[in-house]
Motif scaffolding. Sequence first.
Motif, short mmCIF file in Angstrom:
data_model
loop_
_atom_site.label_atom_id
_atom_site.label_comp_id
_atom_site.label_asym_id
_atom_site.label_seq_id
_atom_site.Cartn_x
_atom_site.Cartn_y
_atom_site.Cartn_z
N MET A 286 0.82 -1.20 0.00
CA MET A 286 0.00 0.00 0.00
C MET A 286 0.86 1.26 0.00
N ASN A 287 1.99 1.24 0.70
CA ASN A 287 2.86 2.42 0.74
C ASN A 287 3.41 2.76 -0.64
N ASN A 288 3.73 1.73 -1.43
CA ASN A 288 4.25 2.00 -2.77
C ASN A 288 3.23 2.73 -3.63
N ILE A 289 1.97 2.34 -3.50
CA ILE A 289 0.92 3.01 -4.27
C ILE A 289 0.78 4.46 -3.82
N ARG A 290 0.84 4.69 -2.52
CA ARG A 290 0.74 6.06 -2.02
C ARG A 290 1.91 6.91 -2.49
N TRP A 291 3.11 6.34 -2.53
CA TRP A 291 4.26 7.09 -3.04
C TRP A 291 4.06 7.40 -4.51
N LEU A 292 3.55 6.45 -5.27
CA LEU A 292 3.32 6.68 -6.69
C LEU A 292 2.26 7.75 -6.95
N LEU A 293 1.31 7.89 -6.03
CA LEU A 293 0.23 8.86 -6.20
C LEU A 293 0.58 10.25 -5.68
N THR A 294 1.75 10.41 -5.10
CA THR A 294 2.12 11.70 -4.53
C THR A 294 2.21 12.79 -5.61
N ILE A 295 2.92 12.53 -6.68
CA ILE A 295 3.06 13.53 -7.74
C ILE A 295 1.74 13.76 -8.48
N PRO A 296 0.99 12.70 -8.86
CA PRO A 296 -0.30 12.97 -9.50
C PRO A 296 -1.27 13.75 -8.61
N SER A 297 -1.17 13.60 -7.31
CA SER A 297 -2.06 14.37 -6.43
C SER A 297 -1.73 15.86 -6.49
N ALA A 298 -0.44 16.20 -6.59
CA ALA A 298 -0.06 17.60 -6.73
C ALA A 298 -0.55 18.16 -8.06
N ILE A 299 -0.41 17.38 -9.11
CA ILE A 299 -0.90 17.80 -10.42
C ILE A 299 -2.42 17.93 -10.40
N GLY A 300 -3.09 17.03 -9.69
CA GLY A 300 -4.54 17.13 -9.54
C GLY A 300 -4.96 18.41 -8.85
N GLY A 301 -4.24 18.82 -7.83
CA GLY A 301 -4.53 20.08 -7.15
C GLY A 301 -4.36 21.26 -8.08
N TRP A 302 -3.34 21.22 -8.91
CA TRP A 302 -3.12 22.27 -9.89
C TRP A 302 -4.26 22.32 -10.90
N ILE A 303 -4.72 21.16 -11.34
CA ILE A 303 -5.82 21.09 -12.30
C ILE A 303 -7.11 21.63 -11.68
N VAL A 304 -7.36 21.32 -10.42
CA VAL A 304 -8.56 21.85 -9.75
C VAL A 304 -8.52 23.38 -9.74
N GLY A 305 -7.37 23.95 -9.49
CA GLY A 305 -7.24 25.41 -9.53
C GLY A 305 -7.54 25.98 -10.90
N ILE A 306 -7.07 25.31 -11.94
CA ILE A 306 -7.37 25.75 -13.30
C ILE A 306 -8.87 25.65 -13.57
N LEU A 307 -9.48 24.56 -13.11
CA LEU A 307 -10.92 24.39 -13.31
C LEU A 307 -11.73 25.46 -12.58
N VAL A 308 -11.28 25.85 -11.40
CA VAL A 308 -11.95 26.94 -10.66
C VAL A 308 -11.95 28.21 -11.50
N THR A 309 -10.80 28.53 -12.09
CA THR A 309 -10.71 29.72 -12.93
C THR A 309 -11.62 29.60 -14.15
N ILE A 310 -11.61 28.44 -14.79
CA ILE A 310 -12.44 28.24 -15.98
C ILE A 310 -13.92 28.37 -15.64
N VAL A 311 -14.34 27.80 -14.52
CA VAL A 311 -15.75 27.88 -14.12
C VAL A 311 -16.15 29.33 -13.86
N ILE A 312 -15.29 30.10 -13.22
CA ILE A 312 -15.60 31.51 -12.97
C ILE A 312 -15.73 32.28 -14.28
N TYR A 313 -14.82 32.04 -15.21
CA TYR A 313 -14.92 32.68 -16.53
C TYR A 313 -16.20 32.26 -17.23
N TRP A 314 -16.52 30.97 -17.15
CA TRP A 314 -17.71 30.43 -17.81
C TRP A 314 -18.98 31.03 -17.20
N LEU A 315 -19.01 31.15 -15.87
CA LEU A 315 -20.17 31.76 -15.22
C LEU A 315 -20.31 33.23 -15.62
#
Length: 137
Positions: A1-30
Amino acid sequence: MNNIRWLLTIPSAIGGWIVGILVTIVIYWLNDGLCPANYLLSDHCVYAPWTPAVQKSGLALGSLTSAFLGVLLPTLVAPTYRFRIAIAAYLMGLACAVFYAVAAPSFFAMPATLAACSGWLTLLRIRSVLTNHRVTH
């Protein structure tokens, strides 16, 4: 299980960055979706007097969200060395913010500064929580 969590560390940071981009896009869209017809140009709210403020606010909120989640999520996913992971995530985000601020200072100076501050405050809060719970791996 620890290996999977280590592998997901970088994608989780990228996911946080993507959520921020989506917040901006939604505000522009609204902003475009709720704009009266007389302010529209090619389905974009261009002539409304509030559009520049909404766009700057959307960019600010998106950059704050990206930095916050970009530091927090990898810290939560990492099985050990959480504060070190938080520092690494913050430094990588800071490097990206500085790059964007230097590349296009007229557009990215404010969001980059907000992202740097948001990431720093998140890092301080993570340190506080980890220190108070004595989970400083």
